[in-house]
Design a protein around this motif. Sequence first.
Motif, PDB file in Angstrom:
ATOM      1  N   LYS A 194       0.675  -1.135   0.051  1.00  0.00           N
ATOM      2  CA  LYS A 194      -0.053  -0.002   0.103  1.00  0.00           C
ATOM      3  C   LYS A 194       0.956   1.394   0.059  1.00  0.00           C
ATOM      4  O   LYS A 194       0.583   2.079   0.810  1.00  0.00           O
ATOM      5  CB  LYS A 194      -1.007   0.085   1.317  1.00  0.00           C
ATOM      6  N   LYS A 195       1.763   1.328  -0.816  1.00  0.00           N
ATOM      7  CA  LYS A 195       2.883   2.442  -0.815  1.00  0.00           C
ATOM      8  C   LYS A 195       2.072   3.773  -1.497  1.00  0.00           C
ATOM      9  O   LYS A 195       2.214   4.886  -0.785  1.00  0.00           O
ATOM     10  CB  LYS A 195       3.998   2.104  -1.849  1.00  0.00           C
ATOM     11  N   ARG A 196       1.152   3.701  -2.501  1.00  0.00           N
ATOM     12  CA  ARG A 196       0.401   4.871  -2.763  1.00  0.00           C
ATOM     13  C   ARG A 196      -0.260   5.444  -1.584  1.00  0.00           C
ATOM     14  O   ARG A 196      -0.378   6.705  -1.487  1.00  0.00           O
ATOM     15  CB  ARG A 196      -0.484   4.528  -3.944  1.00  0.00           C
TER      16      ARG A 196
ATOM     17  N   ILE B  96       7.885   9.325   3.590  1.00  0.00           N
ATOM     18  CA  ILE B  96       7.452   9.569   2.129  1.00  0.00           C
ATOM     19  C   ILE B  96       8.740   9.457   1.055  1.00  0.00           C
ATOM     20  O   ILE B  96       8.826   8.859   0.165  1.00  0.00           O
ATOM     21  CB  ILE B  96       7.237  11.242   2.089  1.00  0.00           C
ATOM     22  N   GLY B  97      10.073   9.735   1.605  1.00  0.00           N
ATOM     23  CA  GLY B  97      11.311   9.685   0.842  1.00  0.00           C
ATOM     24  C   GLY B  97      11.499   8.075   0.462  1.00  0.00           C
ATOM     25  O   GLY B  97      11.502   7.743  -0.789  1.00  0.00           O
ATOM     26  N   PRO B  98      11.500   7.097   1.428  1.00  0.00           N
ATOM     27  CA  PRO B  98      11.650   5.797   1.122  1.00  0.00           C
ATOM     28  C   PRO B  98      10.430   4.962   0.349  1.00  0.00           C
ATOM     29  O   PRO B  98      10.691   4.348  -0.617  1.00  0.00           O
ATOM     30  CB  PRO B  98      11.844   4.919   2.634  1.00  0.00           C
ATOM     31  N   ALA B  99       9.341   5.576   0.579  1.00  0.00           N
ATOM     32  CA  ALA B  99       8.435   5.101  -0.051  1.00  0.00           C
ATOM     33  C   ALA B  99       8.229   5.549  -1.698  1.00  0.00           C
ATOM     34  O   ALA B  99       7.920   4.708  -2.364  1.00  0.00           O
ATOM     35  CB  ALA B  99       6.901   5.819   0.330  1.00  0.00           C
ATOM     36  N   VAL B 100       8.538   6.551  -1.982  1.00  0.00           N
ATOM     37  CA  VAL B 100       8.976   7.061  -3.228  1.00  0.00           C
ATOM     38  C   VAL B 100      10.074   6.141  -3.750  1.00  0.00           C
ATOM     39  O   VAL B 100       9.963   5.941  -5.293  1.00  0.00           O
ATOM     40  CB  VAL B 100       9.009   8.773  -3.576  1.00  0.00           C
TER      41      VAL B 100
ATOM     42  N   THR C 207       9.761   3.945  -6.962  1.00  0.00           N
ATOM     43  CA  THR C 207      10.426   3.786  -8.347  1.00  0.00           C
ATOM     44  C   THR C 207      11.103   2.558  -8.781  1.00  0.00           C
ATOM     45  O   THR C 207      11.397   2.349  -9.683  1.00  0.00           O
ATOM     46  CB  THR C 207      11.424   5.109  -7.998  1.00  0.00           C
ATOM     47  N   LEU C 208      11.905   2.057  -7.602  1.00  0.00           N
ATOM     48  CA  LEU C 208      12.442   0.717  -8.026  1.00  0.00           C
ATOM     49  C   LEU C 208      11.291  -0.302  -8.599  1.00  0.00           C
ATOM     50  O   LEU C 208      11.944  -1.115  -9.186  1.00  0.00           O
ATOM     51  CB  LEU C 208      13.127   0.225  -6.601  1.00  0.00           C
TER      52      LEU C 208
END
Length: 433
Positions: A89-91, A131-135, A139-140
């Motif tokens: 559920k990253k979004r 937020i940083g690691p989630a984005v 991306t990965l």
Amino acid sequence: MATVAGTPAGTGGGGAERAAEERRRATRPLEALNFFMADMQAGIGPFLGVFLQQRGWTAGPIGSVMTAGGVAGMLMTVPAGAFIDHTEKKRLLVIVTGICTVMASFLILLSQSGWIVTVSQVATAIAGAAIGPAVTGMTLGIVRQKGFNAQNGRNQAWNHAGNMVGAGLSGYLGWKFGMPAIFYLAAVFGVLAIGSVLMIPERAIDHRAARGLEKGDADAAGGHAEGFRTLLRNKPMLILAAALACFHLGNGAMLPLYGLAVVGAGKGDAAIFTATTVVVAQAVMIVASLVAMRMSAGRGYWLVLLISFAALPLRGFLAGTFIEHWGVWPVQALDGIGAGLQSVAVPGLVACLLNGTGRVNVGQGAVMTIQGVGASLSPAIGGWLAQELGYRTAFYVLGSFAVVSVTLWIVFAGVVRQACAQAGDDARGGAAR
């Protein structure tokens, strides 16, 4: 049912083509998210210091409140990374953190009492830690390891552009309508960021790839937050974390402190000057992030990071020597070089070093935690140094911390160069796409 590249197994060539198309469609809103997410990462950022200064706060307490937020963010980075590795559920995580950040910033408008400002900064820092690691994980998961260096470079360029535009608008609105207008602009950016993440197709994110597991890699990571074990088992990552900690110990307070020094000396309008400090740095960061993408693909990350570390001592010298309105140009240009290069090189190197472990985002969080020790202490150290010994001495001392980073990077060049060169091999594959 097993998935490959974010699509159900067994869908054949048509499914693979659809997955590739979804990935292409996902990169545009991903870049838009990076553009608008600046206020989700740091709230009103460097404007907070001058906002509080106008309301009777002095440099020491301002630095202490910022440090409280930094410590909270630092403590949350490894758990946040572990959760991002685990969740699909990253979004939704990005949406929730965006809402929380906007609400926390508005708390400061309601009251500037010490505990409310502290709570607001703690909440903002915790959201920023996620937020940083989630984005990065999204991306990965979208472009995989081969495409990560190139896409991360573009992400960072868009992120710096968003910071630059946001700071410019904040400066104008703060000058025209007063500092509270900056908070409303942050809310608008937050809403646009949430809209951007909703445009990313869920099927485009391969959540195994987002953890650093490609097709065929065994998932032996489990669900435990092994962040510091990941660091301790990997010598290049340990050296990287130590160098970053020293760098951010000096760098963290430099931007807000320089704004306080110049505005406090009556040499600049609070909103306009603070906006200028951000705009100059972010404009340089756009170029630096794109240069870092190319340099890392051609020569590995070691040289990119060495240049970034070397920029801070010079920046501290210039900041302490020239507390003038025009000094923002060289001082913040050097900030743009250091931070812009690191914004690409650090996540790219960590993603490569932990490729195949399934713990990429935990590793990102662990490195962020160690460097966060420096970043969280910096505002308090810089603030009290400025209050007791003056701004010039504070800048000289802060700049000197990065000498340790440069020394570590050179002394352990043999170990780090090899790891950086291996990362560069992976980056070349993505840049060639």
